[in-house]
Design a protein around this motif. Structure first.
Motif, mmCIF file in Angstrom:
data_model
loop_
_atom_site.group_PDB
_atom_site.id
_atom_site.type_symbol
_atom_site.label_atom_id
_atom_site.label_comp_id
_atom_site.label_asym_id
_atom_site.label_seq_id
_atom_site.Cartn_x
_atom_site.Cartn_y
_atom_site.Cartn_z
ATOM 1 N N UNK A 498 0.827 -1.214 0.000
ATOM 2 C CA UNK A 498 0.000 0.000 0.000
ATOM 3 C C UNK A 498 0.851 1.248 0.000
ATOM 4 N N UNK A 499 0.281 2.283 -0.581
ATOM 5 C CA UNK A 499 0.915 3.583 -0.532
ATOM 6 C C UNK A 499 0.635 4.208 0.831
ATOM 7 N N UNK A 500 1.332 5.294 1.115
ATOM 8 C CA UNK A 500 1.173 5.942 2.414
ATOM 9 C C UNK A 500 -0.278 6.337 2.679
ATOM 10 N N UNK A 501 -0.953 6.861 1.634
ATOM 11 C CA UNK A 501 -2.314 7.341 1.844
ATOM 12 C C UNK A 501 -3.266 6.200 2.195
ATOM 13 N N UNK A 502 -2.869 4.969 1.858
ATOM 14 C CA UNK A 502 -3.737 3.825 2.150
ATOM 15 C C UNK A 502 -3.276 3.072 3.395
ATOM 16 N N UNK A 503 -2.597 3.773 4.332
ATOM 17 C CA UNK A 503 -2.087 3.091 5.516
ATOM 18 C C UNK A 503 -3.194 2.370 6.271
ATOM 19 N N UNK A 504 -4.422 2.942 6.212
ATOM 20 C CA UNK A 504 -5.518 2.314 6.956
ATOM 21 C C UNK A 504 -5.841 0.939 6.384
ATOM 22 N N UNK A 505 -5.739 0.815 5.044
ATOM 23 C CA UNK A 505 -6.012 -0.485 4.412
ATOM 24 C C UNK A 505 -4.981 -1.515 4.848
ATOM 25 N N UNK A 506 -3.729 -1.065 4.952
ATOM 26 C CA UNK A 506 -2.712 -1.982 5.434
ATOM 27 C C UNK A 506 -3.042 -2.399 6.866
ATOM 28 N N UNK A 507 -3.580 -1.424 7.612
ATOM 29 C CA UNK A 507 -4.002 -1.726 8.975
ATOM 30 C C UNK A 507 -5.105 -2.764 9.013
ATOM 31 N N UNK A 508 -6.057 -2.666 8.091
ATOM 32 C CA UNK A 508 -7.147 -3.654 8.063
ATOM 33 C C UNK A 508 -6.586 -5.039 7.769
ATOM 34 N N UNK A 509 -5.551 -5.084 6.951
ATOM 35 C CA UNK A 509 -4.960 -6.390 6.650
ATOM 36 C C UNK A 509 -4.234 -6.937 7.867
ATOM 37 N N UNK A 510 -3.510 -6.050 8.592
ATOM 38 C CA UNK A 510 -2.746 -6.479 9.745
ATOM 39 C C UNK A 510 -1.765 -7.578 9.393
ATOM 40 N N UNK A 511 -1.232 -7.494 8.190
ATOM 41 C CA UNK A 511 -0.439 -8.587 7.632
ATOM 42 C C UNK A 511 1.017 -8.167 7.554
ATOM 43 N N UNK A 512 1.887 -9.135 7.476
ATOM 44 C CA UNK A 512 3.314 -8.841 7.359
ATOM 45 C C UNK A 512 3.692 -8.358 5.984
ATOM 46 N N UNK A 513 3.338 -7.130 5.695
ATOM 47 C CA UNK A 513 3.622 -6.581 4.367
ATOM 48 C C UNK A 513 4.910 -5.773 4.320
ATOM 49 N N UNK A 514 5.506 -5.549 5.498
ATOM 50 C CA UNK A 514 6.648 -4.642 5.523
ATOM 51 C C UNK A 514 7.965 -5.383 5.706
ATOM 52 N N UNK A 515 9.049 -4.613 5.779
ATOM 53 C CA UNK A 515 10.356 -5.253 5.928
ATOM 54 C C UNK A 515 11.375 -4.287 6.515
ATOM 55 N N UNK A 516 12.429 -4.894 7.015
ATOM 56 C CA UNK A 516 13.549 -4.121 7.537
ATOM 57 C C UNK A 516 14.678 -4.277 6.529
ATOM 58 N N UNK A 517 15.204 -3.132 6.097
ATOM 59 C CA UNK A 517 16.189 -3.155 5.017
ATOM 60 C C UNK A 517 17.463 -2.475 5.491
ATOM 61 N N UNK A 518 18.572 -2.975 4.996
ATOM 62 C CA UNK A 518 19.851 -2.392 5.376
ATOM 63 C C UNK A 518 20.590 -1.920 4.143
ATOM 64 N N UNK A 519 21.056 -0.676 4.199
ATOM 65 C CA UNK A 519 21.872 -0.164 3.092
ATOM 66 C C UNK A 519 23.283 0.071 3.614
ATOM 67 N N UNK A 520 24.244 -0.456 2.900
ATOM 68 C CA UNK A 520 25.630 -0.262 3.307
ATOM 69 C C UNK A 520 26.273 0.769 2.382
ATOM 70 N N UNK A 521 26.512 1.981 2.878
ATOM 71 C CA UNK A 521 27.059 3.029 2.000
ATOM 72 C C UNK A 521 28.441 2.670 1.484
ATOM 73 N N UNK A 522 29.172 1.822 2.211
ATOM 74 C CA UNK A 522 30.532 1.488 1.775
ATOM 75 C C UNK A 522 30.493 0.712 0.464
#
Lengths: 703, 340
Positions: A498-522
């Motif tokens: 979902x886009x930011x404006x649809x955060x409520x829809x993501x809330x209704x899903x309550x599902x693992x749709x997100x992630x933790x990402x790591x960027x290494x500048x080196x």
């Protein structure tokens, strides 16, 4: 039974269906399936259909029709129609025969002249339509009639010459019946043409402009596109392509009959519509036109090969086309609606009753008035300060709804300046060791602003999930970030669905749709560290630098992911069952952490989260303004320590000045408060805090 | 018994069977007379053969050809494959190309024009397929041509036109209704007629236009020509069905008594009907059913010839006859009841 239901809701096939429908290649799925089906049907019904010879004949006979469909597609994509393609095709067929075989001009000259003729006919069409503002349908119809009449005249005038045509040079014969790697020459030309024009219409500026003008003439004009010139060029291309088809047809057929090209514009138009190209323009691809043409061609040739009588063939094709076009038009029109209906796929979330937040209940969450008299900074000078941060000179930075980073100058924060303009919707902020301001931007990725205010991109993509239909390599909704002692940037992507404006829809899903990402500048690499997280929001590197704390908004949890030490690479829940929906986490001066509650849990919403069917029905059946949403009209901030114990809370009862708090930042004895939808930044004096503490020192040391 | 013995035993039986079969096959031919041998040779060259037939479309003419051919071929055990191109030359080219891939024994083809199939017919013969062209030839000569001598037809019909319109008997103004301009039948007939017309200064050809075999188009053209040339004496049309449209236009213009219609046609019943009704003045007719028989004859002759495809070019010209009154009805065929 319950676990089965839970598993069903977790791995709902609806998820797959929703993401499948979302795919852009699902739009031409009907013509594509039909192409395959028709081909297979004839392969079964007609013996030797699949032999190399038969396939070559099919390709050879199809190529010019495919090209005329491409020519038609050009005009239709530009928002018009070119009915003259059939006549231009026939005339070009005659001209090629006449110039090359009767006049004896060299072949390259012939080809150039004939293509120029086609382009000239296109120029007449385009000139009248673009500059004379005539209607495409009538204009090209008139050109069709004129060119056709001229064709009939000249073919009669040169009857004897045409009748005595002998085959030309070997090059000419090769154009007509030669093969390259088993593919007939004219088919090869069609393939190159289709690939080339596809590339042109999707990647090259003048081509993209044709699509833009077709989508919306007004918008294109406003965007600075020269609409007239673009329209003109679309018809010139259309004419030139039809002429090219005429040349190849001449090389193959060596004849110019009264039936040449008759009705081809109708077939081409049917192909375009069957392929699902919108007659309103701007929507569709060259491939679809070719698919549509292939279906019509295979039906015609297949039925002839089955020995069905001519008139019956025409009737059957008419009926099939009518059905297919009707169905396809419905599909293209309603796909969006279907997608809307099936996309939101709520899951099953169980909640325990949370600790009490009632005033005087004695829990650390008990309501109080500590934020009530917060001093308002930048009142009405800011829209939606989702996050705030202060630099070493005490200047205050925040994000603005319009895509810029705003700076308020110390000491009184009354001078507002636009520090940088990036675009998107900037959210979480962090400083790295070199005092570059890093920012998560919804819809764009992670960007940085150097102290000299120049903007640079940190990353906008990560590793793609191979098992998933949806391409999640692009960052959808980067939310908050922090920088580890080794310089690696950890950031959360709240949702990949979902886009930011649809955060409520993501809330209704309550599902693992997100992630933790790591960027290494080196190394400049970005990789997904944890996935299937439920709305990971705030990110904070722990005081010891060994772990990343991340907040799951919908599950009301604080999690710890170890990045160093013996437990590196593992994660654990630090705090569960919080009474509020967690947002940003930031370090506090006393070795603890500040956590913003964007909203507070309510018993009724907790029950709703246990009932996916209820939420599905809600989303499908009632209008959005009547949906049951998480309560965000509260103002509450809590503090917790490394052991997961919440020690205190600060409230703005009723959220009068600070509802929907998304971030709190401590700096030199003050606590700054930001909110996603607020028009101000709040500040309160922390009585027992270290008045010299600042985050930069806490992270990077120094005086 | 061991396996080896088994195998030898079977081999022995097999050999015996082969000898016996050979004896059986040889025996009757030795015993029977030459007439039986002839039939045997006939069957051997014809049975199970395939004839692929590509008409321009399935009109009355082509249906009659097909009906007659099918009757004959069924009798001989020849398979007839038919594909209707429905007046679309690209489809017909495709059909003939497909035929060549399918390798039938004979291809029978009616060319929509002289150039379209020229290369393919040569390719067919190179691929070992006999090619018979019917009534409308191409620029390539093939094993057999069955049909009218279109040029001769043109000559004859032009002489009749001169008879009735030239030399002061009429205005001398003549319009020609071609079929498909580059179809051999139409092209050659027109050229034959023009050669004759050129010899007579009293004749003036005011218009010569193709109708694509279409009655509506012929009607439109005729209407225009009548308006432009009110003194028109005769219309020379290469084919009957399209001429019905022209006759209609003449009737509509109330010029039935002034304009004479000369037509060459394949003897379909409607042609004789129109003549008897006075819509046509003279019809140089050949019979499609007779042609159908000849096509079948040409095919079976080729199959029995043992020639390499392309070795010879045999012509079977159809003899036309004038239909000028009810008494000439026998030069039109009648479609048998029950034929589709």
């Amino acid at each position: 039974m319950k676990s089965l239901q839970r598993a069903w809701h977790r791995h709902s096939p609806q998820l797959f269906l929703g993401e499948l429908l979302e795919k852009r290649w699902m739009e031409p799925i009907i013509p594509f399936t039909l192409t395959i089906a028709v081909f297979l049907a004839f392969a079964i019904m007609i013996p030797r259909y699949l032999t190399a010879g038969s396939l070559q004949e099919l390709m050879r006979n199809f190529a010019e029709q495919g090209m005329v469909a491409v020519a038609m597609a050009f005009s239709v994509l530009s928002g018009g129609i070119d009915l003259s393609v059939g006549a231009v095709f026939a005339m070009s067929n005659f001209l090629a025969l006449y110039l090359y075989l009767i006049l004896g001009l060299p072949l390259p000259v012939t080809i150039v002249l004939v293509v120029l003729f086609g382009a000239a006919m296109g120029a007449i069409n385009g000139g009248l339509i673009a500059y004379g503002k005539t209607r495409p349908f009538l204009t090209t119809l008139v050109v069709l009639i004129i060119v056709r009449a001229a064709y009939n005249k000249v073919t009669v005038a040169f009857t004897n010459e045409l009748a005595s045509i002998d085959s030309g040079s070997s090059t000419w014969d090769f154009m007509g019946s030669g093969r390259v790697l088993g593919i007939p020459f004219n088919m090869l030309v069609l393939i190159l043409l289709a690939v080339g024009t596809h590339f042109f219409l999707t990647r090259i500026k003048p081509g993209v402009h044709i699509m833009a003008v077709g989508s919306s003439r007004k918008a294109a004009r406003h965007a600075g596109v020269n609409v007239k010139r673009v329209l003109f060029s679309a018809y010139v291309m259309s004419g030139a392509i039809a002429a090219l088809a005429g040349i190849l047809y001449a090389a193959r057929q060596s004849s110019s009959g009264t039936d040449t090209g008759v009705g081809w514009e109708i077939n081409a138009l049917a192909a375009v519509v069957l392929g699902g190209i919108s007659l309103a323009g701007g929507r569709g691809t060259i491939a679809r036109a070719v698919m549509g043409a292939a279906i019509i061609f295979m039906l015609t040739s297949g039925m002839v090969r089955l020995g069905i009588s001519g008139n019956l063939t025409t009737a059957i094709i008419g009926i099939i086309l009518l059905l297919a076009v009707g169905f396809n038009v419905k599909w293209v029109k309603n796909k969006g609606k279907v997608l809307q209906k099936v996309y939101v796929t709520p899951s099953w979330v169980d909640f325990e009753p949370p600790p009490s937040v009632e005033r005087g209940s004695g829990t650390p969450f008990a309501e109080n008035d500590r934020l009530k008299n917060a001093e308002a900074i930048a009142l009405n000078m800011i829209e939606g300060p989702e996050d705030i941060i202060l630099d070493r000179k005490d200047n205050l930075y925040t994000v603005n709804r319009n895509g810029s980073i705003i700076r308020f100058l110390a000491p009184d924060y009354t001078v507002r300046e636009e520090f940088a303009r990036i675009g998107g919707r900037p959210l979480g902020l962090a400083f790295d060791r070199d005092q570059n301001l890093l920012v998560c931007i919804a819809g764009m990725g992670v960007y940085g602003v150097k102290p000299d205010r120049s903007v640079f991109k940190v990353t906008d993509r990560t590793t793609r999930t191979r098992t998933r239909l949806k391409d999640d390599s692009r960052l959808y909704l980067a939310d908050d970030l922090d920088v580890a002692p080794d310089g690696k940037i950890y950031f959360s992507e709240a949702s990949t669905r979902y886009e930011l404006t649809d955060w409520a829809l993501d809330g209704f899903e309550g599902r693992g749709n997100g992630r933790l990402i790591c960027h290494d500048p080196k190394t400049g690499t970005t990789r997904t560290v944890l996935k299937n997280l439920t709305f990971p929001n705030g990110i904070c590197i722990s005081h010891d630098g060994q772990s990343v704390l991340w907040a799951s908004t919908w599950l009301c949890q604080i999690n710890r992911f170890w990045i160093a030490g013996p437990k590196a690479g593992t994660s654990e829940i630090l705090i569960d069952n919080l009474p509020g929906y967690c947002d940003n986490i930031n370090r506090a001066s006393d070795g603890k952490y500040w956590l913003a509650f964007v909203g507070l849990r309510t018993p009724v919403y907790d029950i709703a989260m246990r009932n996916p069917v209820f939420r599905t029905r809600m989303v499908k059946q009632i209008p959005p303004d009547e949906w049951l949403c998480p309560g965000i009209n509260y103002g509450c901030v809590v503090k917790f320590d490394d052991n997961g114990a919440v020690t205190e809370s600060l409230w703005d009862p009723g959220g009068l000045s600070h509802p929907t708090i998304t971030s709190v930042r401590e700096h030199k004895g003050y606590l700054y408060i930001g909110g996603l939808e607020n028009n101000r930044i709040g500040r309160i004096r922390l009585q027992d805090a270290d008045p010299t503490w600042e985050a930069h020192k806490s992270y990077w040391g120094g005086a | 018994m061991t396996k080896a013995v088994h195998r030898r035993a079977f081999a022995g039986i097999g050999l015996a069977a082969m000898v016996a079969t050979a004896a059986l096959v040889a025996a009757p031919s030795q015993a029977a007379g030459p007439r039986d041998q002839l039939r045997e040779k006939f069957d051997k060259s014809l049975k199970g053969k395939t004839v692929a037939w590509s008409p321009v479309w399935m009109g009355v003419l082509e249906s009659e050809w097909t009906r007659v051919m099918k009757d004959r071929f069924d009798d001989y055990g020849i398979k007839l494959v038919t594909r209707d191109a429905n007046m679309k030359s690209d489809i017909q080219l495709q059909t003939v190309s497909d035929y060549i891939n399918d390798k039938p024994d004979v291809i029978v083809v009616q060319n929509p024009n002289v150039t379209l199939l020229a290369k393919e017919l040569k390719r067919a013969m190179d691929a070992g397929i006999y090619v018979v062209q019917v009534n409308m030839a191409s620029n390539t000569l093939t094993d057999a041509y069955v049909g009218v001598d279109a040029k001769d037809l043109g000559t004859k019909i032009a002489r009749e036109v001169i008879n009735q319109c030239g030399g002061g008997k009429g205005s001398g103004e003549v319009a020609i209704l071609e079929g498909e301009a580059t179809a051999a039948y139409s092209l050659d007939m027109k050229n034959g007629a023009m050669e004759v017309f050129k010899t007579d200064p009293s004749i003036k050809v005011v218009s010569s236009q193709p109708t694509s075999w279409d009655a509506n188009k012929a009607g439109d053209i005729t209407t225009t020509v009548l308006q432009q040339h009110p003194k028109l004496c005769g219309i020379l049309s290469v084919w009957g069905p399209q001429t019905a449209g022209a006759a209609q236009a003449i009737k509509a213009a109330n010029m039935g008594d002034k304009v004479k219609v000369f037509v060459a046609s394949d003897g379909q019943p409607a042609d004789c009907d129109l003549l008897e009704q006075g819509a046509f003045s003279a019809n140089l007719s050949y019979r499609a059913d007779v042609q159908g028989q000849t096509i079948a004859d040409a095919v079976i002759a080729l199959l029995q010839s043992g020639d390499k495809p392309g070795a010879k070019n045999i012509a079977y010209y159809t003899t036309p006859a004038w239909v000028k009154s009810k008494d000439d009805r026998m030069y039109c065929f009648s479609i048998p009841k029950g034929a589709k």
